[in-house]
Write an enzyme that holds these catalytic residues in place. Structure first.
Site, mmCIF file in Angstrom:
data_model
loop_
_atom_site.group_PDB
_atom_site.id
_atom_site.type_symbol
_atom_site.label_atom_id
_atom_site.label_comp_id
_atom_site.label_asym_id
_atom_site.label_seq_id
_atom_site.Cartn_x
_atom_site.Cartn_y
_atom_site.Cartn_z
ATOM 1 N N ASN A 237 8.748 -5.152 0.248
ATOM 2 C CA ASN A 237 7.881 -4.672 0.885
ATOM 3 C C ASN A 237 6.428 -4.261 1.063
ATOM 4 O OD1 ASN A 237 7.907 -1.956 2.351
ATOM 5 N ND2 ASN A 237 8.914 -0.578 1.547
ATOM 6 N N PRO B 31 0.794 -1.227 0.218
ATOM 7 C CA PRO B 31 0.256 0.157 -0.062
ATOM 8 C C PRO B 31 0.280 1.580 0.111
ATOM 9 C CG PRO B 31 -0.752 -1.289 1.282
ATOM 10 C CD PRO B 31 0.293 -2.008 0.981
ATOM 11 N N HIS C 7 12.328 -2.199 4.122
ATOM 12 C CA HIS C 7 11.886 -1.265 4.089
ATOM 13 C C HIS C 7 13.169 -0.034 4.035
ATOM 14 C CE1 HIS C 7 8.515 -3.254 5.844
ATOM 15 N NE2 HIS C 7 9.389 -3.757 6.076
ATOM 16 N N GLU D 98 12.343 -9.056 3.255
ATOM 17 C CA GLU D 98 11.684 -8.220 3.863
ATOM 18 C C GLU D 98 12.300 -7.239 3.790
ATOM 19 O OE1 GLU D 98 8.686 -8.115 7.272
ATOM 20 O OE2 GLU D 98 9.625 -6.569 7.708
ATOM 21 N N ARG E 289 5.326 11.792 -2.958
ATOM 22 C CA ARG E 289 5.681 12.965 -1.623
ATOM 23 C C ARG E 289 6.598 12.205 -0.572
ATOM 24 N NH1 ARG E 289 1.444 11.581 1.402
ATOM 25 N NH2 ARG E 289 0.497 9.552 0.273
ATOM 26 N N ARG F 101 11.862 4.991 14.186
ATOM 27 C CA ARG F 101 10.604 5.885 12.960
ATOM 28 C C ARG F 101 9.077 5.985 15.014
ATOM 29 N NH1 ARG F 101 8.266 5.689 7.594
ATOM 30 N NH2 ARG F 101 7.345 7.139 8.560
HETATM 31 O O1 CA2 Z 1 9.863 1.787 5.403
HETATM 32 C C1 CA2 Z 1 9.093 0.803 4.310
HETATM 33 O O2 CA2 Z 1 9.797 0.541 3.325
HETATM 34 C C2 CA2 Z 1 7.944 1.310 4.992
HETATM 35 O O3 CA2 Z 1 7.475 -0.112 4.552
HETATM 36 C C3 CA2 Z 1 6.972 2.331 3.938
HETATM 37 C C4 CA2 Z 1 5.544 1.702 4.387
HETATM 38 C C5 CA2 Z 1 5.356 2.429 5.754
HETATM 39 O O4 CA2 Z 1 4.301 2.329 6.586
HETATM 40 C C6 CA2 Z 1 6.526 1.393 6.861
HETATM 41 O O5 CA2 Z 1 6.156 1.746 8.591
HETATM 42 C C7 CA2 Z 1 8.079 1.540 6.221
HETATM 43 C C8 CA2 Z 1 4.512 3.489 3.977
HETATM 44 C C9 CA2 Z 1 4.801 3.743 2.299
HETATM 45 C C10 CA2 Z 1 4.162 4.775 1.934
HETATM 46 O O6 CA2 Z 1 5.125 4.360 0.879
HETATM 47 C C11 CA2 Z 1 4.989 6.276 0.512
HETATM 48 C C12 CA2 Z 1 5.690 6.226 -0.432
HETATM 49 C C13 CA2 Z 1 5.869 8.222 -0.743
HETATM 50 C C14 CA2 Z 1 5.166 8.761 -1.046
HETATM 51 C C15 CA2 Z 1 4.237 8.532 0.305
HETATM 52 C C16 CA2 Z 1 4.062 6.936 0.618
#
Ligand code: CA2
Length: 142
Positions: A74, A10, A100, A98, A18, A107
């Site tokens: 991811n 997601p 990230h 996995e 962003r 965080r």
């Molecule tokens: O650090 C990561 O790759 C995460 O998997 C990214 C997820 C977050 O919920 C995890 O805790 C860590 C969020 C993905 C959202 O990605 C975006 C990228 C650019 C702009 C907005 C959202």
């Protein structure tokens, strides 16, 4: 030829649009281009992104049936919530790494728990997009 899948969950379709201070300026398309440039024609790379938990689960089962050699995942925020994704990984018997982009341990506390990590052979967190490259390299050497 080895077959490796790169799955993104997601909101990762928003990469590069962003929050560049957390996730950088590159898009998912840029990531695909960079991975194809590094690994070339010697490996099959299958890219998949979905904002839907069930679609990711279905994809993991399809990859297992197609006898993929490994999976880079991811799962985005589903990492922290999805027992169903963890079960899908466990039943697929596919080596998964996995990834990230950010360091989830620097965080919010709710990001420190990964429900999917115990179903993976390794976790990479905080290397930015380089984490995907390292994960594919690792899976190809196994
Ligand atoms: O650090 C990561 O790759 C995460 O998997 C990214 C997820 C977050 O919920 C995890 O805790 C860590 C969020 C993905 C959202 O990605 C975006 C990228 C650019 C702009 C907005 C959202």
């Amino acid at each position: 030829m080895k077959k490796i899948a790169i799955l993104n969950g997601p909101n990762l379709d928003r990469l590069g649009l962003r929050e560049p201070e957390i996730y950088g300026r590159a898009s998912l398309a840029d990531l695909e281009t960079a991975l194809r440039a590094e690994f070339g024609a010697g490996v099959t790379l299958d890219f998949f992104q979905s904002n839907h938990e069930g679609a990711l689960i279905d994809k993991i089962a399809t990859l297992a049936d197609a006898k993929f050699d490994g999976l880079v995942l991811n799962a985005g925020a589903l990492t922290h919530t999805s027992v169903a994704l963890r079960d899908a990984l466990l039943s697929a018997h596919l080596p998964a790494v996995e990834v990230h982009i950010s360091n989830i341990y620097k965080r919010e506390e709710f990001r420190h728990l990964s429900l999917t990590a115990p179903a993976c052979v390794a976790i990479i967190s905080g290397l930015g997009l380089e984490g995907y490259h390292a994960a594919v390299r690792f899976l190809l050497k196994r």
